[in-house]
Design a protein around this motif. Sequence first.
Motif, short mmCIF file in Angstrom:
data_model
loop_
_atom_site.label_atom_id
_atom_site.label_comp_id
_atom_site.label_asym_id
_atom_site.label_seq_id
_atom_site.Cartn_x
_atom_site.Cartn_y
_atom_site.Cartn_z
N ASP A 61 -9.18 40.13 58.17
CA ASP A 61 -7.85 40.09 57.55
C ASP A 61 -7.83 39.17 56.34
O ASP A 61 -7.04 39.35 55.43
CB ASP A 61 -6.82 39.63 58.58
CG ASP A 61 -6.75 40.57 59.77
OD1 ASP A 61 -6.43 41.75 59.57
OD2 ASP A 61 -7.03 40.12 60.90
N VAL A 62 -8.70 38.14 56.38
CA VAL A 62 -8.80 37.16 55.30
C VAL A 62 -10.26 36.75 55.17
O VAL A 62 -10.97 36.65 56.18
CB VAL A 62 -7.92 35.91 55.57
CG1 VAL A 62 -8.18 34.82 54.54
CG2 VAL A 62 -6.44 36.27 55.58
N ILE A 105 -8.56 36.72 49.54
CA ILE A 105 -9.66 35.76 49.46
C ILE A 105 -9.09 34.37 49.25
O ILE A 105 -8.21 34.16 48.40
CB ILE A 105 -10.62 36.12 48.31
CG1 ILE A 105 -11.32 37.45 48.61
CG2 ILE A 105 -11.65 35.01 48.08
CD1 ILE A 105 -12.15 37.97 47.44
N VAL A 106 -9.59 33.41 50.02
CA VAL A 106 -9.19 32.01 49.91
C VAL A 106 -10.39 31.21 49.42
O VAL A 106 -11.50 31.33 49.96
CB VAL A 106 -8.72 31.46 51.28
CG1 VAL A 106 -8.41 29.97 51.18
CG2 VAL A 106 -7.51 32.23 51.77
N ARG A 136 -6.34 34.46 46.38
CA ARG A 136 -4.90 34.33 46.62
C ARG A 136 -4.46 32.89 46.88
O ARG A 136 -3.28 32.58 46.80
CB ARG A 136 -4.50 35.17 47.84
CG ARG A 136 -4.96 36.61 47.81
CD ARG A 136 -4.31 37.39 46.71
NE ARG A 136 -4.74 38.78 46.72
CZ ARG A 136 -4.41 39.67 45.79
NH1 ARG A 136 -3.65 39.32 44.80
NH2 ARG A 136 -4.86 40.91 45.86
N LEU A 137 -5.43 32.01 47.20
CA LEU A 137 -5.06 30.65 47.61
C LEU A 137 -6.24 29.72 47.37
O LEU A 137 -7.40 30.09 47.59
CB LEU A 137 -4.69 30.63 49.10
CG LEU A 137 -4.24 29.29 49.70
CD1 LEU A 137 -2.89 28.86 49.13
CD2 LEU A 137 -4.16 29.40 51.23
N ASN A 163 0.05 34.73 56.29
CA ASN A 163 1.11 35.07 55.33
C ASN A 163 0.56 35.70 54.06
O ASN A 163 1.28 36.40 53.34
CB ASN A 163 1.92 33.81 54.99
CG ASN A 163 3.18 34.11 54.22
OD1 ASN A 163 3.94 35.01 54.58
ND2 ASN A 163 3.40 33.37 53.15
N LEU A 164 -0.74 35.45 53.78
CA LEU A 164 -1.35 36.03 52.59
C LEU A 164 -1.39 37.55 52.66
O LEU A 164 -1.35 38.22 51.63
CB LEU A 164 -2.77 35.50 52.40
CG LEU A 164 -2.92 34.01 52.12
CD1 LEU A 164 -4.39 33.64 52.10
CD2 LEU A 164 -2.25 33.63 50.81
#
Length: 395
Positions: free
Chosen positions: A85-86, A111-112, A144-145, A374-375
């Motif tokens: 999911d991430v 992607i973080v 994204r973060l 939440n992303l």
Amino acid sequence: MHILYLAHDLADAAIRRRVLMLTTGGAKVTVAGFQRAENLLAGDPAVCSITLGRTADARFLQRMGAVASTAFSLKAKLQGVAKPDVIIARNLEMLALAGRAARLFGGDIPIVYESLDIHRLLLDEGMTGRMFRSVEGYFGRNARLLVTSSPAFVESYFARRSQLDLPTLLLENKVLDLDGAVAPVRPASPKPGEPWRIGWFGAIRCRKSLAILSEFAREMNGSVEIVLRGRPATSEFDAFERQVADAPFVEFHGAYRYPEDLSSIYSQVQFVWAIDYFEEGLNSNWLLPNRLYEGSLHGAVPIALKSTETGRFLDSRRIGLTLDDGSPAALVRQFETMTDERHGRLQADLAAVDRSTWVAGPEDCRALVARLANLQTRLSGARAPVSSPAIGTGR
């Protein structure tokens, strides 16, 4: 929630800590990363761990080659892994693989970018630095973060020099206490005739610190001892073991388990060395090291430079021992006049600070996973800096 964590070093205790936070927060985690020493996640039934290859400290070109090679074999390495999911990419070298991994699984996977140190090549003022910042901007263009551990990293690098423009989550290097088992044992002042003891624990990579502490201990002639524990970066020292053996009143006791051994090792020292010259004036000035939180929680008074983010962190709370300079002479002046009464006051100041300043618990873990979840529902929109109140600065 399934998270694919791309790790630069499976032997790094900080990687294990982050994975523990994610699993405690309710996520399923698959870790794929490079090895430089023992894989600390091997044998953990709750985590799927995949080795992508071997890399080495202080050999950046070798690591770049390993990343480039892995990009071609990544599909085979991740075969059988469920779509995440991430994806979290720890450090620039893993950010270079994150986009490739996302494309292999298909679909738009958030992607973080987790950056807890700013490599010196990113800070170079010449063509080399511009090239590496461009590389970071290119591989992070779809992130994204940004997750980082010190506000000074944001203020001094990401807001001024980096080509990235991302929402930011500040996740400090707090001690992870998942079940309330971390019980600080306040170290007592030494008995008459015994020395003050300063602990330097964790990633031991600063040759200047070793030289300063060795000279200081020699000048104090037995009234102060230096205790080293952790994982020395042997690439940064000419001959680490010989240097320690030749230094009077300096001891190295090897590795320790995190967080299981923290109470034990910090109970044996009265002060903790929280000064770093590894990348003096740059990364070393901006970081908030693990030992700051570990030592303060356990009553070991941190020693820091006033001019650094660590020093500002301590001075803003009126705690710790902050110095205008970290020379042996400055240390001698402090410890020639150190008394039980003064040490007691320094400890009492630490004890008065709210425990949440030093510790992350299950609620912090759940807040982190919730922020990541939440992303998935915010794959577009403005990228204004944000902060989670549960895991923010504590300021």
